[in-house]
Motif scaffolding. Structure first.
Motif, mmCIF file in Angstrom:
data_model
loop_
_atom_site.group_PDB
_atom_site.id
_atom_site.type_symbol
_atom_site.label_atom_id
_atom_site.label_comp_id
_atom_site.label_asym_id
_atom_site.label_seq_id
_atom_site.Cartn_x
_atom_site.Cartn_y
_atom_site.Cartn_z
ATOM 1 N N SER A 86 5.267 7.459 -1.831
ATOM 2 C CA SER A 86 4.465 7.716 -0.636
ATOM 3 C C SER A 86 3.231 6.827 -0.587
ATOM 4 C CB SER A 86 4.069 9.191 -0.582
ATOM 5 O OG SER A 86 3.423 9.438 0.625
ATOM 6 N N HIS A 87 2.491 6.745 -1.705
ATOM 7 C CA HIS A 87 1.268 5.928 -1.580
ATOM 8 C C HIS A 87 1.563 4.443 -1.586
ATOM 9 C CE1 HIS A 87 0.538 5.533 -5.962
ATOM 10 N NE2 HIS A 87 0.718 6.810 -6.059
ATOM 11 N N LYS A 88 2.698 4.057 -2.201
ATOM 12 C CA LYS A 88 3.066 2.625 -2.099
ATOM 13 C C LYS A 88 3.440 2.272 -0.655
ATOM 14 C CE LYS A 88 5.120 0.042 -5.244
ATOM 15 N NZ LYS A 88 6.081 -0.448 -6.251
ATOM 16 N N THR A 89 4.084 3.211 0.020
ATOM 17 C CA THR A 89 4.424 2.997 1.441
ATOM 18 C C THR A 89 3.148 2.777 2.250
ATOM 19 O OG1 THR A 89 6.415 4.360 1.266
ATOM 20 C CG2 THR A 89 5.485 4.079 3.476
ATOM 21 N N LEU A 90 2.170 3.642 2.050
ATOM 22 C CA LEU A 90 0.914 3.519 2.810
ATOM 23 C C LEU A 90 0.224 2.191 2.507
ATOM 24 C CD1 LEU A 90 -0.312 7.183 2.293
ATOM 25 C CD2 LEU A 90 0.335 6.158 4.476
ATOM 26 N N GLU A 91 0.202 1.836 1.232
ATOM 27 C CA GLU A 91 -0.466 0.577 0.849
ATOM 28 C C GLU A 91 0.275 -0.624 1.440
ATOM 29 O OE1 GLU A 91 -0.632 1.192 -3.377
ATOM 30 O OE2 GLU A 91 -2.114 2.791 -3.118
ATOM 31 N N LYS A 92 1.609 -0.578 1.409
ATOM 32 C CA LYS A 92 2.403 -1.661 2.007
ATOM 33 C C LYS A 92 2.088 -1.828 3.495
ATOM 34 C CE LYS A 92 6.916 -2.952 1.515
ATOM 35 N NZ LYS A 92 8.360 -2.770 1.283
ATOM 36 N N CYS A 93 1.791 -0.705 4.150
ATOM 37 C CA CYS A 93 1.512 -0.733 5.598
ATOM 38 C C CYS A 93 0.058 -1.094 5.893
ATOM 39 C CB CYS A 93 1.839 0.621 6.217
ATOM 40 S SG CYS A 93 3.603 0.988 6.198
ATOM 41 N N GLY A 94 -0.747 -1.287 4.857
ATOM 42 C CA GLY A 94 -2.123 -1.726 5.070
ATOM 43 C C GLY A 94 -3.174 -0.634 4.982
ATOM 44 N N PHE A 95 -2.776 0.585 4.625
ATOM 45 C CA PHE A 95 -3.761 1.671 4.469
ATOM 46 C C PHE A 95 -4.578 1.452 3.195
ATOM 47 C CE2 PHE A 95 -1.118 3.655 7.553
ATOM 48 C CZ PHE A 95 -1.865 4.670 8.129
ATOM 49 N N SER A 96 -5.836 1.888 3.241
ATOM 50 C CA SER A 96 -6.688 1.822 2.046
ATOM 51 C C SER A 96 -6.875 3.222 1.482
ATOM 52 C CB SER A 96 -8.097 1.319 2.394
ATOM 53 O OG SER A 96 -8.008 0.157 3.148
ATOM 54 N N GLN A 97 -6.955 3.289 0.156
ATOM 55 C CA GLN A 97 -7.287 4.580 -0.450
ATOM 56 C C GLN A 97 -8.765 4.844 -0.234
ATOM 57 O OE1 GLN A 97 -5.919 5.396 -4.544
ATOM 58 N NE2 GLN A 97 -7.632 6.814 -4.685
ATOM 59 N N ALA A 128 10.786 4.533 5.099
ATOM 60 C CA ALA A 128 9.433 5.109 5.205
ATOM 61 C C ALA A 128 8.450 4.045 5.674
ATOM 62 C CB ALA A 128 9.002 5.694 3.861
ATOM 63 N N THR A 129 8.582 2.849 5.145
ATOM 64 C CA THR A 129 7.670 1.769 5.548
ATOM 65 C C THR A 129 7.819 1.487 7.048
ATOM 66 O OG1 THR A 129 7.864 0.810 3.353
ATOM 67 C CG2 THR A 129 7.035 -0.640 5.085
ATOM 68 N N ARG A 130 9.055 1.374 7.490
ATOM 69 C CA ARG A 130 9.298 1.097 8.911
ATOM 70 C C ARG A 130 8.782 2.258 9.775
ATOM 71 N NH1 ARG A 130 15.305 0.323 10.114
ATOM 72 N NH2 ARG A 130 15.296 -0.426 7.978
ATOM 73 N N SER A 131 8.984 3.491 9.295
ATOM 74 C CA SER A 131 8.519 4.667 10.038
ATOM 75 C C SER A 131 7.004 4.658 10.172
ATOM 76 C CB SER A 131 8.926 5.953 9.309
ATOM 77 O OG SER A 131 10.314 6.024 9.164
ATOM 78 N N CYS A 132 6.359 4.408 9.031
ATOM 79 C CA CYS A 132 4.895 4.411 9.020
ATOM 80 C C CYS A 132 4.358 3.333 9.976
ATOM 81 C CB CYS A 132 4.427 4.181 7.587
ATOM 82 S SG CYS A 132 2.667 4.382 7.359
ATOM 83 N N GLN A 133 4.996 2.171 9.955
ATOM 84 C CA GLN A 133 4.535 1.093 10.843
ATOM 85 C C GLN A 133 4.716 1.472 12.308
ATOM 86 O OE1 GLN A 133 6.896 -1.975 9.003
ATOM 87 N NE2 GLN A 133 5.177 -2.707 7.752
#
Ligand SMILES: CC(C)(COP(=O)(O)OP(=O)(O)OC[C@H]1O[C@@H](n2cnc3c(N)ncnc32)[C@H](O)[C@@H]1OP(=O)(O)O)[C@@H](O)C(=O)NCCC(=O)NCCS
Length: 193
Positions: A152-163, A121-126
């Motif tokens: 899901s939200h850990k994936t987004l945070e790992k990719c640099g997204f902010s809540q 998921a992390t690689r996909s999101c990136q």
């Protein structure tokens, strides 16, 4: 990264032991089976559902993708399928337009249980971020998820997204409610990563 082959509808390497390609008609059955798995759909508001609903949603995306490949363009809503080197289905990911808003996209990813916990998921999101900002001209990419969907939200945070927001008790669950979390990233934030 060059996406020439990907855009032509070909599968390209996705890490060492996976490939990724634009969605094709014969991916549909694997995707439907994944959505019908209760471990996968716990935090998917659109699943489980009748097969006709998935087909009604995905068939226009698949048709648009086939036309875009012929035209040498990105599809309107680039949607990709990940497989291992034996062709086993390992998930899907997409960077989709927000209707009516130019330059706004949403990122998503859904994997079958056998593919969880491997960083896919992390690689996909990136990759979706890269395609969204560098290929599609996005100025903003957003995502939302259930608060209970920690992966899901850990994936987004790992990719640099902010809540960027939280709606209380948005989703009705089998027992009680769950909040909806809103995540986002601007092009400026992406370039500063
Ligand atoms: C949520 C999902 C996409 C995560 O995919 P994944 O490939 O396993 O995630 P990754 O391996 O890239 O992990 C990203 C981070 O989340 C963490 N994580 C993943 N699943 C987790 C879980 N169930 N609970 C807690 N943390 C989890 C990982 O440990 C990793 O963090 P770390 O590097 O700090 O350890 C996958 O479980 C899935 O497809 N679920 C069903 C569909 C779905 O809910 N899609 C998202 C809709 S918004």
């Amino acid at each position: 990264m060059s996406y020439t082959k990907l855009k032509q509808g070909k599968a390209i390497p996705f890490g060492e032991d996976l490939t990724i390609a634009l969605i094709q008609p014969n991916d549909l059955q694997n995707i439907i089976e994944m959505f019908d798995d209760n471990r996968v759909n716990t935090y998917l508001f659109f699943a489980p559902a009748d097969e006709s609903l998935y087909q009604g949603f995905l068939s226009p995306i698949i048709e648009n993708t086939q036309q875009a490949i012929k035209d040498g363009e990105w599809p309107d809503n680039p949607t990709f399928v990940i497989r291992d080197l034996h062709g086993k289905y390992m998930g899907m990911t997409a960077v989709t337009q927000v209707m009516f808003l130019r330059g706004n996209y949403e990122v998503g990813y859904q994997l079958p249980v056998c593919a969880w916990g491997k960083g896919i998921a992390t690689r996909s999101c990136q990759m979706m971020m890269d395609i969204g900002f560098n290929e599609l001209g996005a100025h903003k990419i957003s995502a939302d998820c259930y608060a209970g969907n920690v992966g899901s939200h850990k994936t987004l945070e790992k990719c640099g997204f902010s809540q960027e927001g939280r709606q209380k008790d948005y989703f009705k669950m089998d027992h009680g409610f769950d909040d909806k979390l809103y995540y986002g990233m601007t092009k400026v934030q992406f370039l500063a990563l």
